[in-house]
Write an enzyme that holds these catalytic residues in place. Sequence first.
Site: not given
Length: 143
Positions: A54, A66, A68, A70, A72, A79
């Site tokens: 990650e 992302n 949407d 958002s 991370d 998130n």
Amino acid sequence: MKVYIVVGALAVLASLVAPGLARTMDRCSLANEMSNLGVPRDQLARWTCIAERESSYRTHVVGPANTDGSHDHGIFQLNDRYWCQARGRRSSNLCGLSCDTVRTDDITNAVRCAQRVLSIQGWTAWSVWRFCSGDLPSIDPCF
């Protein structure tokens, strides 16, 4: 013109990360700190795999947007739509934390929030799970 905007945005993002708040861990340092925080030893190989995939073990990382909108955050890429509260964003904030607190040298909040994600959604909450679901190298040499 777009190139300048992207480069400028990256420069601004980089400037937000204070030198004292950016740490790159390794497999064993993460395993040891997580163990000291009470994470079960039989989970450590999975957690280190997730952190490697990650964030490359970097505590300060903010991922790209992302689909949407958002982002991370931190070593486990938590998130900001669901798990932590980013400035100026709506969030369920199920961990009850500012996203800033999961991006520091002290990984306690990131670990606690990641454990909450695990308890609610399981290991498959992380898109990298497929790389971390099988047999993994032993974590024992780290101790």
